[in-house]
Design an enzyme around this catalytic site. Structure first.
Site, PDB file in Angstrom:
ATOM      1  N   THR A 298       8.073  95.653 -38.391  1.00 26.22           N
ATOM      2  CA  THR A 298       6.830  95.205 -37.765  1.00 26.22           C
ATOM      3  C   THR A 298       6.333  93.887 -38.361  1.00 26.22           C
ATOM      4  OG1 THR A 298       4.483  95.784 -37.563  1.00 26.22           O
ATOM      5  CG2 THR A 298       5.619  96.684 -39.451  1.00 26.22           C
ATOM      6  N   ASP A 299       5.523  93.170 -37.580  1.00 21.25           N
ATOM      7  CA  ASP A 299       4.904  91.944 -38.110  1.00 21.25           C
ATOM      8  C   ASP A 299       3.802  92.270 -39.126  1.00 21.25           C
ATOM      9  OD1 ASP A 299       3.006  92.952 -36.349  1.00 21.25           O
ATOM     10  OD2 ASP A 299       2.710  91.090 -35.236  1.00 21.25           O
ATOM     11  N   GLU A 300       3.385  93.546 -39.176  1.00 19.68           N
ATOM     12  CA  GLU A 300       2.273  93.891 -40.086  1.00 19.68           C
ATOM     13  C   GLU A 300       2.665  93.745 -41.555  1.00 19.68           C
ATOM     14  OE1 GLU A 300      -0.142  97.243 -39.137  1.00 19.68           O
ATOM     15  OE2 GLU A 300      -0.016  96.868 -36.989  1.00 19.68           O
TER      16      GLU A 300
ATOM     17  N   TYR B 131       0.356 102.055 -43.792  1.00 14.54           N
ATOM     18  CA  TYR B 131       1.473 101.931 -42.834  1.00 14.54           C
ATOM     19  C   TYR B 131       2.299 100.677 -43.118  1.00 14.54           C
ATOM     20  CZ  TYR B 131       3.859 100.374 -38.584  1.00 14.54           C
ATOM     21  OH  TYR B 131       4.798  99.884 -37.711  1.00 14.54           O
ATOM     22  N   SER B 132       1.621  99.521 -43.194  1.00 13.43           N
ATOM     23  CA  SER B 132       2.399  98.280 -43.359  1.00 13.43           C
ATOM     24  C   SER B 132       3.043  98.214 -44.740  1.00 13.43           C
ATOM     25  CB  SER B 132       1.536  97.047 -43.075  1.00 13.43           C
ATOM     26  OG  SER B 132       0.359  97.036 -43.842  1.00 13.43           O
TER      27      SER B 132
ATOM     28  N   LYS C 141       6.225 100.162 -44.394  1.00 13.79           N
ATOM     29  CA  LYS C 141       7.250  99.416 -43.638  1.00 13.79           C
ATOM     30  C   LYS C 141       7.794  98.257 -44.485  1.00 13.79           C
ATOM     31  CE  LYS C 141       8.465  99.922 -39.899  1.00 13.79           C
ATOM     32  NZ  LYS C 141       9.515 100.800 -39.279  1.00 13.79           N
TER      33      LYS C 141
ATOM     34  N   GLU D 291       6.526 106.994 -38.979  1.00 12.01           N
ATOM     35  CA  GLU D 291       5.121 107.230 -38.661  1.00 12.01           C
ATOM     36  C   GLU D 291       4.581 105.840 -38.342  1.00 12.01           C
ATOM     37  OE1 GLU D 291       3.323 109.858 -38.250  1.00 12.01           O
ATOM     38  OE2 GLU D 291       4.900 111.288 -38.771  1.00 12.01           O
TER      39      GLU D 291
ATOM     40  N   ILE E 205      14.609 112.788 -40.890  1.00 12.93           N
ATOM     41  CA  ILE E 205      15.272 111.814 -41.770  1.00 12.93           C
ATOM     42  C   ILE E 205      14.857 111.976 -43.234  1.00 12.93           C
ATOM     43  CG2 ILE E 205      15.705 110.117 -39.951  1.00 12.93           C
ATOM     44  CD1 ILE E 205      13.285 108.501 -41.035  1.00 12.93           C
TER      45      ILE E 205
ATOM     46  N   LYS F   9      -2.877 104.672 -29.307  1.00 11.22           N
ATOM     47  CA  LYS F   9      -2.838 103.228 -29.533  1.00 11.22           C
ATOM     48  C   LYS F   9      -3.734 102.538 -28.495  1.00 11.22           C
ATOM     49  CE  LYS F   9       0.421 104.007 -32.642  1.00 11.22           C
ATOM     50  NZ  LYS F   9       1.811 104.206 -32.349  1.00 11.22           N
TER      51      LYS F   9
ATOM     52  N   ALA G 142      12.850 105.466 -36.259  1.00  7.89           N
ATOM     53  CA  ALA G 142      11.998 106.614 -36.601  1.00  7.89           C
ATOM     54  C   ALA G 142      10.992 106.211 -37.669  1.00  7.89           C
ATOM     55  CB  ALA G 142      12.843 107.777 -37.101  1.00  7.89           C
TER      56      ALA G 142
HETATM   57  P1  NAD Z   1       6.333 106.218 -32.198  1.00 12.79           P
HETATM   58  O1  NAD Z   1       5.340 106.796 -33.145  1.00 12.79           O
HETATM   59  O2  NAD Z   1       6.030 106.184 -30.745  1.00 12.79           O
HETATM   60  O3  NAD Z   1       7.722 106.991 -32.353  1.00 12.79           O
HETATM   61  C1  NAD Z   1       8.255 107.344 -33.592  1.00 12.79           C
HETATM   62  C2  NAD Z   1       9.396 108.328 -33.362  1.00 12.79           C
HETATM   63  O4  NAD Z   1       9.949 108.666 -34.649  1.00 12.79           O
HETATM   64  C3  NAD Z   1       8.939 109.644 -32.710  1.00 12.79           C
HETATM   65  O5  NAD Z   1       9.837 110.003 -31.681  1.00 12.79           O
HETATM   66  C4  NAD Z   1       8.981 110.640 -33.854  1.00 12.79           C
HETATM   67  O6  NAD Z   1       9.258 111.961 -33.424  1.00 12.79           O
HETATM   68  C5  NAD Z   1      10.110 110.077 -34.712  1.00 12.79           C
HETATM   69  N1  NAD Z   1       9.979 110.484 -36.115  1.00 12.79           N
HETATM   70  C6  NAD Z   1       8.866 110.415 -36.897  1.00 12.79           C
HETATM   71  N2  NAD Z   1       9.120 110.922 -38.120  1.00 12.79           N
HETATM   72  C7  NAD Z   1      10.428 111.302 -38.115  1.00 12.79           C
HETATM   73  C8  NAD Z   1      11.265 111.896 -39.089  1.00 12.79           C
HETATM   74  N3  NAD Z   1      10.812 112.205 -40.310  1.00 12.79           N
HETATM   75  N4  NAD Z   1      12.560 112.144 -38.775  1.00 12.79           N
HETATM   76  C9  NAD Z   1      13.029 111.854 -37.525  1.00 12.79           C
HETATM   77  N5  NAD Z   1      12.261 111.323 -36.550  1.00 12.79           N
HETATM   78  C10 NAD Z   1      10.970 111.038 -36.845  1.00 12.79           C
HETATM   79  O7  NAD Z   1       6.655 104.771 -32.760  1.00 12.79           O
HETATM   80  P2  NAD Z   1       6.930 103.408 -31.974  1.00 12.79           P
HETATM   81  O8  NAD Z   1       5.640 102.762 -31.679  1.00 12.79           O
HETATM   82  O9  NAD Z   1       7.909 103.651 -30.901  1.00 12.79           O
HETATM   83  O10 NAD Z   1       7.630 102.555 -33.144  1.00 12.79           O
HETATM   84  C11 NAD Z   1       9.027 102.658 -33.373  1.00 12.79           C
HETATM   85  C12 NAD Z   1       9.411 101.761 -34.517  1.00 12.79           C
HETATM   86  O11 NAD Z   1       9.098 100.417 -34.220  1.00 12.79           O
HETATM   87  C13 NAD Z   1       8.688 102.082 -35.834  1.00 12.79           C
HETATM   88  O12 NAD Z   1       9.602 101.914 -36.882  1.00 12.79           O
HETATM   89  C14 NAD Z   1       7.573 101.057 -35.890  1.00 12.79           C
HETATM   90  O13 NAD Z   1       7.243 100.775 -37.220  1.00 12.79           O
HETATM   91  C15 NAD Z   1       8.236  99.881 -35.213  1.00 12.79           C
HETATM   92  N6  NAD Z   1       7.318  98.951 -34.532  1.00 12.79           N
HETATM   93  C16 NAD Z   1       6.400  99.410 -33.631  1.00 12.79           C
HETATM   94  C17 NAD Z   1       5.605  98.505 -32.942  1.00 12.79           C
HETATM   95  C18 NAD Z   1       4.595  98.946 -31.910  1.00 12.79           C
HETATM   96  O14 NAD Z   1       3.837  98.123 -31.402  1.00 12.79           O
HETATM   97  N7  NAD Z   1       4.539 100.225 -31.528  1.00 12.79           N
HETATM   98  C19 NAD Z   1       5.737  97.116 -33.205  1.00 12.79           C
HETATM   99  C20 NAD Z   1       6.674  96.700 -34.134  1.00 12.79           C
HETATM  100  C21 NAD Z   1       7.473  97.612 -34.785  1.00 12.79           C
HETATM  101  O1  DAU Z   2       1.808  94.699 -34.921  1.00  9.27           O
HETATM  102  C1  DAU Z   2       2.730  95.732 -34.737  1.00  9.27           C
HETATM  103  C2  DAU Z   2       2.043  97.068 -34.927  1.00  9.27           C
HETATM  104  O2  DAU Z   2       1.216  97.283 -33.779  1.00  9.27           O
HETATM  105  C3  DAU Z   2       3.028  98.217 -35.095  1.00  9.27           C
HETATM  106  O3  DAU Z   2       3.774  98.026 -36.263  1.00  9.27           O
HETATM  107  C4  DAU Z   2       2.288  99.563 -35.139  1.00  9.27           C
HETATM  108  O4  DAU Z   2       3.229 100.625 -35.210  1.00  9.27           O
HETATM  109  C5  DAU Z   2       1.464  99.692 -33.891  1.00  9.27           C
HETATM  110  O5  DAU Z   2       0.713 100.900 -33.924  1.00  9.27           O
HETATM  111  C6  DAU Z   2       0.522  98.503 -33.719  1.00  9.27           C
HETATM  112  O6  DAU Z   2      -0.505  98.521 -34.760  1.00  9.27           O
HETATM  113  P1  DAU Z   2      -2.029  98.130 -34.455  1.00  9.27           P
HETATM  114  O7  DAU Z   2      -2.867  98.758 -35.481  1.00  9.27           O
HETATM  115  O8  DAU Z   2      -2.161  96.678 -34.223  1.00  9.27           O
HETATM  116  O9  DAU Z   2      -2.191  98.881 -33.028  1.00  9.27           O
HETATM  117  P2  DAU Z   2      -3.395  99.761 -32.429  1.00  9.27           P
HETATM  118  O10 DAU Z   2      -3.078  99.984 -30.995  1.00  9.27           O
HETATM  119  O11 DAU Z   2      -3.679 100.956 -33.265  1.00  9.27           O
HETATM  120  O12 DAU Z   2      -4.644  98.786 -32.533  1.00  9.27           O
HETATM  121  C7  DAU Z   2      -4.638  97.529 -31.865  1.00  9.27           C
HETATM  122  C8  DAU Z   2      -5.962  96.842 -32.180  1.00  9.27           C
HETATM  123  O13 DAU Z   2      -7.015  97.554 -31.533  1.00  9.27           O
HETATM  124  C9  DAU Z   2      -6.315  96.845 -33.654  1.00  9.27           C
HETATM  125  O14 DAU Z   2      -6.987  95.632 -33.964  1.00  9.27           O
HETATM  126  C10 DAU Z   2      -7.272  98.028 -33.801  1.00  9.27           C
HETATM  127  C11 DAU Z   2      -7.974  98.061 -32.462  1.00  9.27           C
HETATM  128  N1  DAU Z   2      -8.372  99.400 -31.966  1.00  9.27           N
HETATM  129  C12 DAU Z   2      -7.439 100.375 -31.958  1.00  9.27           C
HETATM  130  C13 DAU Z   2      -7.747 101.638 -31.481  1.00  9.27           C
HETATM  131  C14 DAU Z   2      -6.719 102.750 -31.484  1.00  9.27           C
HETATM  132  C15 DAU Z   2      -9.651  99.601 -31.457  1.00  9.27           C
HETATM  133  O15 DAU Z   2     -10.488  98.703 -31.439  1.00  9.27           O
HETATM  134  N2  DAU Z   2      -9.959 100.837 -30.967  1.00  9.27           N
HETATM  135  C16 DAU Z   2      -9.062 101.876 -30.967  1.00  9.27           C
HETATM  136  O16 DAU Z   2      -9.410 102.999 -30.529  1.00  9.27           O
END
Ligand code: NAD
Ligand code: DAU
Length: 350
Positions: free
Chosen positions: A131-133, A156-157, A160, A85, A61, A195, A83
């Site tokens: 995201t809520d972040e 990251y946040s 977003k 990071e 993208i 994660k 999509a």
């Molecule tokens: P993820 O990292 O598992 O997946 C991201 C996907 O985007 C991957 O398939 C990757 O290949 C693709 N991607 C990355 N860079 C790209 C690029 N330049 N062009 C095309 N594709 C690309 O992420 P996720 O956890 O599934 O999150 C998906 C979305 O939801 C994100 O926008 C994230 O901010 C949002 N979100 C995630 C969470 C969570 O808890 N994981 C919570 C709230 C919102």
């Molecule tokens: O709130 C939504 C967000 O949740 C999404 O937007 C993000 O894409 C997603 O990655 C997630 O972010 P967090 O930073 O909250 O998720 P993570 O799983 O990385 O971490 C969850 C909590 O656990 C956070 O307080 C950090 C802590 N942590 C994380 C890792 C990876 C640890 O203590 N040890 C670890 O090894």
């Protein structure tokens, strides 16, 4: 037939959203646009890859010319944009990559959509998954609502939040039809083991240490990924133009309590003596700028669109642990990097 581009469909949440739309909506043609970064994995979609209403396109993208051409070729009626990071720790190491994908990538999609849809914004839709972040951190009390001011802390946040602002700017400036949802932490199958929940399960299985940042006192609000996918489906179809919805499971856990629970569940399932896995817990240096607490108030989504989570956290966690126990091959693939090479060769000519 309505064509929908879903970006990031090979990732964790994206693969659940793609599966939901492909299986529940035969009236749509779904185009999964994904770069297949380390986080993208087509094995997440093996069960639906042959569906007649599904197509995969490998692409970045951030490449504006490619995105413009793709929109001209495919003529989509809607975009559901996931999509990104997505990992906070990686954003601390490499913020620029997050600006490129999350901000520039989103603006490229908005530009392509704007050019293609000019004059027919009432029959098109750009749905941005956020995201809520973006709201920053809470203290001991309170919850994020749709009215909470943006206050991002991590790269990251911040990226977003910026992308959310651009989406709203395209609605306000050009009249595009856009929708945004801000969701709390997801968990479930196909979650990359960088994660917290999948990392802990993966490490417990291998009897490796479980890194807990700081004192483990930070609180996250966990939602089963398939309930997030259901919410996206509902919002995509029912939200008014320009609407924003918070999505969350009303399910707050201190990290250390959640890890203790996982240890106890896995001790039972793996036939280990109670307390064995908890012995793997290792307190490590805290994440820089670590947000203390997230909690989502999803009242608007409930009252306006009738969404509530379909399962309890206990049920969701049980399903998730069982999935990771049954899918060691998937875990081996994503942690070995083998899948990336395999799939990029498979799709090299697309
Ligand atoms: P993820 O990292 O598992 O997946 C991201 C996907 O985007 C991957 O398939 C990757 O290949 C693709 N991607 C990355 N860079 C790209 C690029 N330049 N062009 C095309 N594709 C690309 O992420 P996720 O956890 O599934 O999150 C998906 C979305 O939801 C994100 O926008 C994230 O901010 C949002 N979100 C995630 C969470 C969570 O808890 N994981 C919570 C709230 C919102
Ligand atoms: O709130 C939504 C967000 O949740 C999404 O937007 C993000 O894409 C997603 O990655 C997630 O972010 P967090 O930073 O909250 O998720 P993570 O799983 O990385 O971490 C969850 C909590 O656990 C956070 O307080 C950090 C802590 N942590 C994380 C890792 C990876 C640890 O203590 N040890 C670890 O090894």
């Amino acid at each position: 037939m309505k064509k929908i581009i879903i970006t990031g469909g090979a990732g964790f949440i994206g693969s659940h959203v793609v599966r939901r739309f492909v299986t529940q909506h035969p009236e749509y043609h779904i185009i999964n646009l994904d770069k297949l970064t380390y986080a993208g994995n087509l094995a997440n979609l093996k069960d639906i890859e042959g569906a007649p209403n599904y197509e995969f396109v490998k692409g970045d993208i951030v490449d504006a010319a490619f995105i413009d051409q793709l929109f001209a070729d495919k003529q989509p009626d809607a975009v559901i944009h996931l999509a990104a990071e997505s990992h906070v720790d990686r954003s601390i190491t490499n913020p620029t990559e997050f600006v490129m994908t999350n901000v520039i990538g989103t603006v490229n999609l908005l530009n392509a959509a704007r050019n293609l849809w000019k004059g027919r914004y009432d029959s098109t839709r750009f749905y941005h998954v956020s995201t809520d972040e973006v709201y920053g951190t809470l203290g001991e009390d309170g919850m994020f609502t749709e009215e909470t001011a943006y206050d991002p802390h991590s790269p990251y946040s911040a990226s977003k939040a910026s992308s959310d602002h651009f989406v709203r700017a395209y609605q306000d400036t050009y009249g595009m039809d856009t929708v945004i949802s801000n969701c709390s932490n997801n968990y479930g199958s196909y979650h990359f083991p960088e994660k917290l929940i999948p990392l802990a399960i993966h490490n417990i299985k291998q009897m490796k240490s479980i890194p807990v940042y700081g004192k483990g006192e930070n609180v996250r609000d966990w939602l089963w990924v398939e309930d997030h996918a259901r919410a996206i489906e509902l919002i995509f179809h029912k939200a008014k133009s320009g609407a924003t919805y918070n999505i969350g499971g009303h399910n707050e856990w201190k990290n250390i309590d959640l890890i203790q629970l996982l240890c106890s569940i896995l001790d039972k399932k793996l036939g280990r003596a109670e307390g064995t896995s908890a012995g793997l817990i290792t307190y490590v240096t805290d994440r820089a700028g670590h947000d203390l607490r997230y909690a989502i108030d999803a009242t608007k989504l409930k009252t306006e669109l009738g969404w509530v989570p379909s399962i309890t956290f206990e049920e969701g966690l049980e399903k998730t642990v069982d999935w990771y126990l049954a899918n060691q091959e998937w875990l081996d693939d994503v942690t070995s990097g083998h899948y990336q090479q395999y799939y990029s060769e498979q799709y090299a000519d697309r």
